[in-house]
Design an enzyme around this catalytic site. Structure first.
Site, mmCIF file in Angstrom:
data_model
loop_
_atom_site.group_PDB
_atom_site.id
_atom_site.type_symbol
_atom_site.label_atom_id
_atom_site.label_comp_id
_atom_site.label_asym_id
_atom_site.label_seq_id
_atom_site.Cartn_x
_atom_site.Cartn_y
_atom_site.Cartn_z
ATOM 1 N N TYR A 1 0.842 -1.205 0.000
ATOM 2 C CA TYR A 1 0.000 0.000 0.000
ATOM 3 C C TYR A 1 0.878 1.257 0.000
ATOM 4 O O TYR A 1 1.893 1.312 0.691
ATOM 5 C CB TYR A 1 -0.959 0.007 1.202
ATOM 6 C CG TYR A 1 -2.047 -1.059 1.118
ATOM 7 C CD1 TYR A 1 -2.270 -1.790 -0.049
ATOM 8 C CD2 TYR A 1 -2.867 -1.329 2.208
ATOM 9 C CE1 TYR A 1 -3.261 -2.747 -0.127
ATOM 10 C CE2 TYR A 1 -3.864 -2.298 2.138
ATOM 11 C CZ TYR A 1 -4.053 -3.001 0.970
ATOM 12 O OH TYR A 1 -5.037 -3.972 0.895
ATOM 13 N N SER B 1 -13.382 -3.659 -0.780
ATOM 14 C CA SER B 1 -14.103 -2.861 -1.789
ATOM 15 C C SER B 1 -15.602 -3.146 -1.795
ATOM 16 O O SER B 1 -16.200 -3.407 -2.843
ATOM 17 C CB SER B 1 -13.490 -3.057 -3.190
ATOM 18 O OG SER B 1 -12.234 -2.419 -3.274
HETATM 19 N N1 LIG Z 1 -6.835 -7.859 -0.354
HETATM 20 C C1 LIG Z 1 -6.913 -7.099 -1.409
HETATM 21 O O1 LIG Z 1 -6.496 -7.473 -2.517
HETATM 22 C C2 LIG Z 1 -7.518 -5.729 -1.262
HETATM 23 C C3 LIG Z 1 -7.791 -4.959 -2.402
HETATM 24 C C4 LIG Z 1 -8.362 -3.710 -2.223
HETATM 25 C C5 LIG Z 1 -8.648 -3.250 -0.944
HETATM 26 N N2 LIG Z 1 -8.339 -4.012 0.146
HETATM 27 C C6 LIG Z 1 -8.633 -3.542 1.520
HETATM 28 O O2 LIG Z 1 -9.982 -3.147 1.585
HETATM 29 C C7 LIG Z 1 -10.071 -1.816 2.042
HETATM 30 C C8 LIG Z 1 -11.301 -1.167 1.463
HETATM 31 O O3 LIG Z 1 -11.213 -1.124 0.031
HETATM 32 P P1 LIG Z 1 -11.679 0.165 -0.749
HETATM 33 O O4 LIG Z 1 -10.920 1.347 -0.265
HETATM 34 O O5 LIG Z 1 -11.669 -0.135 -2.198
HETATM 35 O O6 LIG Z 1 -13.191 0.276 -0.159
HETATM 36 P P2 LIG Z 1 -14.494 0.952 -0.734
HETATM 37 O O7 LIG Z 1 -15.313 1.294 0.465
HETATM 38 O O8 LIG Z 1 -15.109 0.128 -1.789
HETATM 39 O O9 LIG Z 1 -13.993 2.298 -1.446
HETATM 40 C C9 LIG Z 1 -13.464 3.368 -0.710
HETATM 41 C C10 LIG Z 1 -13.468 4.591 -1.603
HETATM 42 O O10 LIG Z 1 -14.820 5.040 -1.699
HETATM 43 C C11 LIG Z 1 -14.878 6.411 -1.323
HETATM 44 N N3 LIG Z 1 -16.123 6.622 -0.594
HETATM 45 C C12 LIG Z 1 -16.545 6.000 0.535
HETATM 46 N N4 LIG Z 1 -17.741 6.461 0.940
HETATM 47 C C13 LIG Z 1 -18.098 7.401 0.044
HETATM 48 C C14 LIG Z 1 -19.239 8.231 -0.105
HETATM 49 N N5 LIG Z 1 -20.239 8.167 0.787
HETATM 50 N N6 LIG Z 1 -19.282 9.080 -1.174
HETATM 51 C C15 LIG Z 1 -18.270 9.128 -2.066
HETATM 52 N N7 LIG Z 1 -17.136 8.371 -1.974
HETATM 53 C C16 LIG Z 1 -17.065 7.505 -0.945
HETATM 54 C C17 LIG Z 1 -13.699 6.634 -0.407
HETATM 55 O O11 LIG Z 1 -13.313 8.001 -0.433
HETATM 56 P P3 LIG Z 1 -13.130 8.844 0.939
HETATM 57 O O12 LIG Z 1 -11.897 8.337 1.623
HETATM 58 O O13 LIG Z 1 -13.001 10.248 0.448
HETATM 59 O O14 LIG Z 1 -14.369 8.643 1.774
HETATM 60 C C18 LIG Z 1 -12.646 5.743 -1.040
HETATM 61 O O15 LIG Z 1 -12.004 6.396 -2.113
HETATM 62 C C19 LIG Z 1 -8.734 -1.182 1.660
HETATM 63 O O16 LIG Z 1 -8.388 -0.073 2.460
HETATM 64 C C20 LIG Z 1 -7.792 -2.322 1.927
HETATM 65 O O17 LIG Z 1 -7.497 -2.401 3.312
HETATM 66 C C21 LIG Z 1 -7.792 -5.239 0.000
#
Ligand SMILES: NC(=O)c1ccc[n+]([C@@H]2O[C@H](COP(=O)([O-])OP(=O)(O)OC[C@H]3O[C@@H](n4cnc5c(N)ncnc54)[C@H](OP(=O)(O)O)[C@@H]3O)[C@@H](O)[C@H]2O)c1
Length: 298
Positions: A54, A211
């Protein structure tokens, strides 16, 4: 906040987990991050998800700075990290191509680097980030054994593994893998239908879900307009917001998935964590599935 028992009750996670993939985009000082972690703890979010990759191999060091500033936080958290991916970047000058590496020496070195970057002695859980076609399971088993014996990692798991990949690695280990971290959301239900979640449930293993909001695409991508519309409609019935309905979609699965919240905005984190109290009935859940897929069930 509910807790989820893992490792035969020897470890538990908060039902919602805080993800730090995007930490390096949040422009938080170490002090800001301490406050963010504390506010998460006030919501009952005690589990944090990291990976060496990350922030192009810089995220763990940022989190480590916050822990150094507020060392009392360490024992309030379950810290999860991952290793096994390499790609060319400033921190990896000798790497010229993105690849996976699950060889024994590399895994040991990657876990030790994570400990050093985070400034902690033990990782609560360490995951193989992606299935590696060149994975030698006996080699991985030996790396895990050494890390466990040295007290560097308490428990192990995997991420993005199929059921057969999970089963293969498990067959060589003297201790159980405790989770498989998978992409699970209304816009990605692969694991719901390909047998992966069935396999985990059968073996009493709780998945971590990444996600859950499609990486943020559910909010503005035109291809998810029908899903947004349906989620807003259901939100009106249940007095809930769009993001909460989409988190509730994941929470409704019987596998007891633990959603990883990806937002760096504490108000959104609070709102999304509130989804644990929202119950979708069958027709609401299936109408989200139908809206996301664009066709009705057979
Ligand atoms: N194992 C793997 O391969 C893998 C892959 C990807 C992710 N992950 C893990 O999963 C976690 C979550 O994944 P993700 O970040 O993709 O989660 P997600 O919740 O699908 O997406 C988060 C994104 O959505 C935005 N967001 C959230 N609420 C919002 C709203 N109400 N309005 C507009 N935008 C909004 C956030 O921006 P803001 O910050 O501005 O709210 C951020 O950019 C990661 O941090 C990581 O720890 C693991």
């Amino acid at each position: 906040m509910q807790r989820v028992e893992l490792a035969n009750g020897d470890l538990s996670f908060s039902r919602c987990i805080q993800g730090y993939w995007r930490l390096t985009d949040w422009n938080m000082s170490a002090q800001d991050l301490v406050r963010f972690v504390e506010q998460g703890l006030e919501l009952g979010i005690t589990t944090t998800d990291h990976a060496d990759v990350y922030g192009a191999f810089t995220e763990e060091a940022l989190f480590g700075k916050a822990l150094k500033l507020a060392p009392h936080l360490r024992d309030k958290l379950e810290i999860v990290s991952k290793g096994g991916i390499q790609f060319p970047c400033e921190q990896k000058p000798d790497v010229y191509l993105a690849h996976y590496n699950t060889s024994k020496d590399y895994l040991i070195q990657a876990a030790e680097r994570s400990l050093q970057q985070l400034g902690i002695d033990t990782l609560d859980v360490w995951l193989i980030h992606r299935p590696d076609p060149l994975m030698d399971v006996d080699d991985v088993a030996e790396a895990f054994q050494r890390l466990k014996q040295a007290g560097k990692v308490r428990y192990f798991g995997v991420s993005n593994f199929s059921a057969s990949q999970f089963s293969l690695l498990q067959s060589r280990l003297a201790f159980p893998l405790i989770t498989n971290q998978l992409e699970i959301s209304a816009v990605n239900t692969d694991s719901v239908f390909d047998g992966n979640l069935d396999y985990l449930t059968q073996n009493n293993i709780k998945p971590m879900a990444w996600s859950c909001l499609g990486g943020g695409k559910v909010f503005d991508d035109p291809q998810y307009a029908a899903l947004r519309h349906k989620a807003l409609e259901i939100g009106e019935q249940l007095n809930a917001k769009l993001d909460q309905i989409l988190m509730a979609f994941v929470l409704r699965l019987p596998c007891e998935a633990m959603p990883i919240i990806g937002s760096g905005n504490i108000e959104r984190v609070k709102q999304q964590a509130g989804a644990v109290d929202i119950h979708l009935d069958h027709q609401q859940w299936f109408s989200l599935l139908e809206a996301a897929r664009g066709f009705p069930i057979p």
